[in-house]
Write a protein that holds these residues in place. Structure first.
Motif, PDB file in Angstrom:
ATOM      1  N   SER A 196       0.834  -1.195   0.000  1.00  0.00           N
ATOM      2  CA  SER A 196       0.000   0.000   0.000  1.00  0.00           C
ATOM      3  C   SER A 196       0.875   1.253   0.000  1.00  0.00           C
ATOM      4  N   TYR A 197       0.486   2.246  -0.832  1.00  0.00           N
ATOM      5  CA  TYR A 197       1.298   3.457  -0.956  1.00  0.00           C
ATOM      6  C   TYR A 197       1.327   4.274   0.332  1.00  0.00           C
ATOM      7  N   ASP A 198       0.260   4.197   1.135  1.00  0.00           N
ATOM      8  CA  ASP A 198       0.285   4.946   2.389  1.00  0.00           C
ATOM      9  C   ASP A 198       1.170   4.299   3.445  1.00  0.00           C
ATOM     10  N   ARG A 199       1.702   3.098   3.110  1.00  0.00           N
ATOM     11  CA  ARG A 199       2.619   2.414   4.029  1.00  0.00           C
ATOM     12  C   ARG A 199       4.084   2.520   3.576  1.00  0.00           C
ATOM     13  N   LEU A 200       4.333   3.178   2.428  1.00  0.00           N
ATOM     14  CA  LEU A 200       5.703   3.260   1.913  1.00  0.00           C
ATOM     15  C   LEU A 200       6.620   4.041   2.843  1.00  0.00           C
ATOM     16  N   LEU A 201       6.229   5.256   3.207  1.00  0.00           N
ATOM     17  CA  LEU A 201       7.079   6.072   4.078  1.00  0.00           C
ATOM     18  C   LEU A 201       7.302   5.435   5.446  1.00  0.00           C
ATOM     19  N   PRO A 202       6.260   4.955   6.133  1.00  0.00           N
ATOM     20  CA  PRO A 202       6.508   4.282   7.414  1.00  0.00           C
ATOM     21  C   PRO A 202       7.443   3.087   7.285  1.00  0.00           C
ATOM     22  N   THR A 203       7.276   2.323   6.191  1.00  0.00           N
ATOM     23  CA  THR A 203       8.143   1.150   5.992  1.00  0.00           C
ATOM     24  C   THR A 203       9.578   1.571   5.696  1.00  0.00           C
ATOM     25  N   LEU A 204       9.746   2.627   4.897  1.00  0.00           N
ATOM     26  CA  LEU A 204      11.092   3.112   4.586  1.00  0.00           C
ATOM     27  C   LEU A 204      11.841   3.562   5.836  1.00  0.00           C
ATOM     28  N   PHE A 205      11.118   4.103   6.801  1.00  0.00           N
ATOM     29  CA  PHE A 205      11.741   4.603   8.028  1.00  0.00           C
ATOM     30  C   PHE A 205      11.642   3.616   9.189  1.00  0.00           C
ATOM     31  N   GLY A 206      11.418   2.332   8.857  1.00  0.00           N
ATOM     32  CA  GLY A 206      11.486   1.279   9.870  1.00  0.00           C
ATOM     33  C   GLY A 206      10.219   1.031  10.640  1.00  0.00           C
ATOM     34  N   GLY A 207       9.076   1.553  10.175  1.00  0.00           N
ATOM     35  CA  GLY A 207       7.829   1.368  10.912  1.00  0.00           C
ATOM     36  C   GLY A 207       6.880   0.367  10.290  1.00  0.00           C
ATOM     37  N   GLY A 208       7.381  -0.455   9.357  1.00  0.00           N
ATOM     38  CA  GLY A 208       6.525  -1.425   8.688  1.00  0.00           C
ATOM     39  C   GLY A 208       6.534  -2.773   9.375  1.00  0.00           C
ATOM     40  N   THR A 209       5.610  -3.625   8.950  1.00  0.00           N
ATOM     41  CA  THR A 209       5.591  -5.001   9.446  1.00  0.00           C
ATOM     42  C   THR A 209       6.737  -5.779   8.817  1.00  0.00           C
ATOM     43  N   PHE A 210       6.945  -7.002   9.294  1.00  0.00           N
ATOM     44  CA  PHE A 210       8.008  -7.841   8.738  1.00  0.00           C
ATOM     45  C   PHE A 210       7.783  -8.081   7.248  1.00  0.00           C
ATOM     46  N   LYS A 211       6.526  -8.360   6.853  1.00  0.00           N
ATOM     47  CA  LYS A 211       6.224  -8.619   5.445  1.00  0.00           C
ATOM     48  C   LYS A 211       6.480  -7.375   4.608  1.00  0.00           C
ATOM     49  N   GLU A 212       6.040  -6.209   5.086  1.00  0.00           N
ATOM     50  CA  GLU A 212       6.230  -4.967   4.326  1.00  0.00           C
ATOM     51  C   GLU A 212       7.710  -4.651   4.145  1.00  0.00           C
ATOM     52  N   GLU A 213       8.494  -4.813   5.203  1.00  0.00           N
ATOM     53  CA  GLU A 213       9.929  -4.526   5.102  1.00  0.00           C
ATOM     54  C   GLU A 213      10.634  -5.540   4.200  1.00  0.00           C
ATOM     55  N   PHE A 214      10.203  -6.794   4.263  1.00  0.00           N
ATOM     56  CA  PHE A 214      10.810  -7.821   3.403  1.00  0.00           C
ATOM     57  C   PHE A 214      10.529  -7.513   1.929  1.00  0.00           C
ATOM     58  N   VAL A 215       9.268  -7.210   1.613  1.00  0.00           N
ATOM     59  CA  VAL A 215       8.895  -6.910   0.224  1.00  0.00           C
ATOM     60  C   VAL A 215       9.647  -5.685  -0.290  1.00  0.00           C
ATOM     61  N   LEU A 216       9.736  -4.639   0.533  1.00  0.00           N
ATOM     62  CA  LEU A 216      10.343  -3.394   0.080  1.00  0.00           C
ATOM     63  C   LEU A 216      11.862  -3.471   0.001  1.00  0.00           C
ATOM     64  N   PHE A 217      12.498  -3.937   1.085  1.00  0.00           N
ATOM     65  CA  PHE A 217      13.965  -3.869   1.164  1.00  0.00           C
ATOM     66  C   PHE A 217      14.670  -5.079   0.550  1.00  0.00           C
ATOM     67  N   ASP A 218      14.004  -6.225   0.495  1.00  0.00           N
ATOM     68  CA  ASP A 218      14.656  -7.422  -0.042  1.00  0.00           C
ATOM     69  C   ASP A 218      14.227  -7.758  -1.466  1.00  0.00           C
ATOM     70  N   ILE A 219      13.095  -7.206  -1.912  1.00  0.00           N
ATOM     71  CA  ILE A 219      12.601  -7.548  -3.249  1.00  0.00           C
ATOM     72  C   ILE A 219      12.561  -6.327  -4.160  1.00  0.00           C
ATOM     73  N   ARG A 220      11.814  -5.289  -3.747  1.00  0.00           N
ATOM     74  CA  ARG A 220      11.553  -4.166  -4.651  1.00  0.00           C
ATOM     75  C   ARG A 220      12.754  -3.241  -4.829  1.00  0.00           C
ATOM     76  N   LEU A 221      13.276  -2.702  -3.722  1.00  0.00           N
ATOM     77  CA  LEU A 221      14.325  -1.681  -3.833  1.00  0.00           C
ATOM     78  C   LEU A 221      15.592  -2.180  -4.532  1.00  0.00           C
ATOM     79  N   PRO A 222      16.102  -3.381  -4.201  1.00  0.00           N
ATOM     80  CA  PRO A 222      17.301  -3.834  -4.926  1.00  0.00           C
ATOM     81  C   PRO A 222      17.071  -3.930  -6.427  1.00  0.00           C
ATOM     82  N   ARG A 223      15.911  -4.429  -6.826  1.00  0.00           N
ATOM     83  CA  ARG A 223      15.618  -4.548  -8.260  1.00  0.00           C
ATOM     84  C   ARG A 223      15.529  -3.177  -8.916  1.00  0.00           C
ATOM     85  N   ILE A 224      14.881  -2.231  -8.240  1.00  0.00           N
ATOM     86  CA  ILE A 224      14.744  -0.879  -8.783  1.00  0.00           C
ATOM     87  C   ILE A 224      16.115  -0.219  -8.944  1.00  0.00           C
TER      88      ILE A 224
END
Length: 335
Positions: A37-65
């Motif tokens: 969810s886009y409203d969860r991007l900033l909280p997840t980027l700054f360490g406030g996301g759930t384990f699933k959100e942080e895994f998807v963003l930092f281990d899957i999406r950002l490295p590929r981007i």
């Protein structure tokens, strides 16, 4: 001297491309097989996301981007250099066989050399560079004549011939390999972004950090080489030496990129042309624009490709080819 109006136009274009890239990054972070969810991007980027959100963003999406943007930049700069030193607007590392040379070297290394998991990520760009530089040297040798120097038309024809021959050699190499390894090489040939972990970024980034400033430093030299050889010699340029140095730079950029993204063509063809159309043919002006444009184009192609078909999507190389192949035919007819 660069006209102030043109310099101002370049700054506006660079800022616009940075904003466009940032927008595409934001869109790409939220799209995918596991949506975020886009409203969860900033909280997840700054360490406030759930384990699933942080895994998807930092281990899957950002490295590929990040790897996609860096690879697009490298391919665009490689194409810019090749077009400048060969005086041929159709020169591109994917079209004239340099990517194929890197691919054959990577395939042989991956299929037949014992792999050390710890150094594999960092060795792959070097292997690709060795294959690409050997291919580039042979293409240059067959395209050069003592009477007229480097023939731009012959360069493309020889390069296309080498590309086809190396593609055939790739088929022969993988025909007797294990199925699992063949699957990897097949995905590589299609331009499937596979190096999507942070270590691949660490392996690719130094090449860009060193070679992008070097290419900008050599902008005046490339301006001279893009003219007739006699003009460059009259201006005091050591044509042979500078061509070899810049050719090695272009090969290193292309090899480092395709070693983690697969066989992607046309980025190095389209980005320089579009940049020249916007800010003119001087390398100081259009190379920074081409670099940013290449990163954005490959990011856009990958973002669309991986979301258009579930679950694996369409490889970025195929998405780029949908646009690049007609563009190549257009340039071929025009030139």
């Amino acid at each position: 001297m660069i006209h102030p109006a043109l310099a101002r136009k370049q700054r506006i274009v660079v800022i616009s491309l940075l904003m466009l890239t940032l927008l595409t990054i934001v869109v790409g972070m939220g799209l995918g097989y596991s949506s975020l969810s886009y409203d969860r991007l900033l909280p997840t980027l700054f360490g406030g996301g759930t384990f699933k959100e942080e895994f998807v963003l930092f281990d899957i999406r950002l490295p590929r981007i990040v790897i996609t943007i860096l690879a697009g930049m490298a391919l665009a700069l490689s194409g810019s250099i090749l077009q400048g030193i060969t005086r041929n607007d159709l020169a591109d590392p994917g079209i004239i066989g340099i990517n194929s040379g890197a691919g054959v070297a990577i395939a042989v290394f991956f299929l037949y050399v014992p792999i050390d998991p710890g150094s594999f990520v960092y060795t792959l760009p070097l292997v690709g560079f060795c294959g690409a530089i050997l291919t580039a040297a042979l293409i240059y040798l067959f395209s050069y004549s003592k009477n007229e120097g480097l023939n731009p038309t012959r360069l493309v024809l020889v390069g296309v011939g080498f590309s086809l021959a190396l593609s055939g050699l790739m088929v022969i190499i993988i025909s007797s390999a294990e199925r699992v390894k063949v699957d990897f090489i097949t995905k590589w040939l299609a331009g499937n972004i596979w190096g999507t972990d942070w270590p691949f970024i660490v392996a690719l980034l130094p090449w860009l950090v060193i070679l992008v400033p070097f290419a900008l430093y050599k902008a005046n030299t490339m301006n001279m080489l893009s003219l007739h050889e006699s003009v460059a010699v009259g201006a005091g340029v050591n044509v042979l030496r500078e061509r070899i140095v810049l050719l090695g730079t272009a090969v290193a950029l292309a090899a480092s990129a395709v070693s983690v993204t697969g066989g992607i063509a046309f980025i190095g063809l389209m980005a320089p042309h579009i940049a020249k159309a916007i800010v003119g043919p001087r390398h100081q002006m259009y190379v920074p624009v081409a670099v940013l444009l290449g990163g954005w184009l490959l990011l856009l192609a990958d973002t669309i490709g991986r979301n258009i078909v579930d679950p694996d999507g369409i490889p970025a190389g195929i998405m780029v080819a949908f646009i690049g192949a007609p563009y190549f035919v257009y340039l071929l007819l025009k030139k």
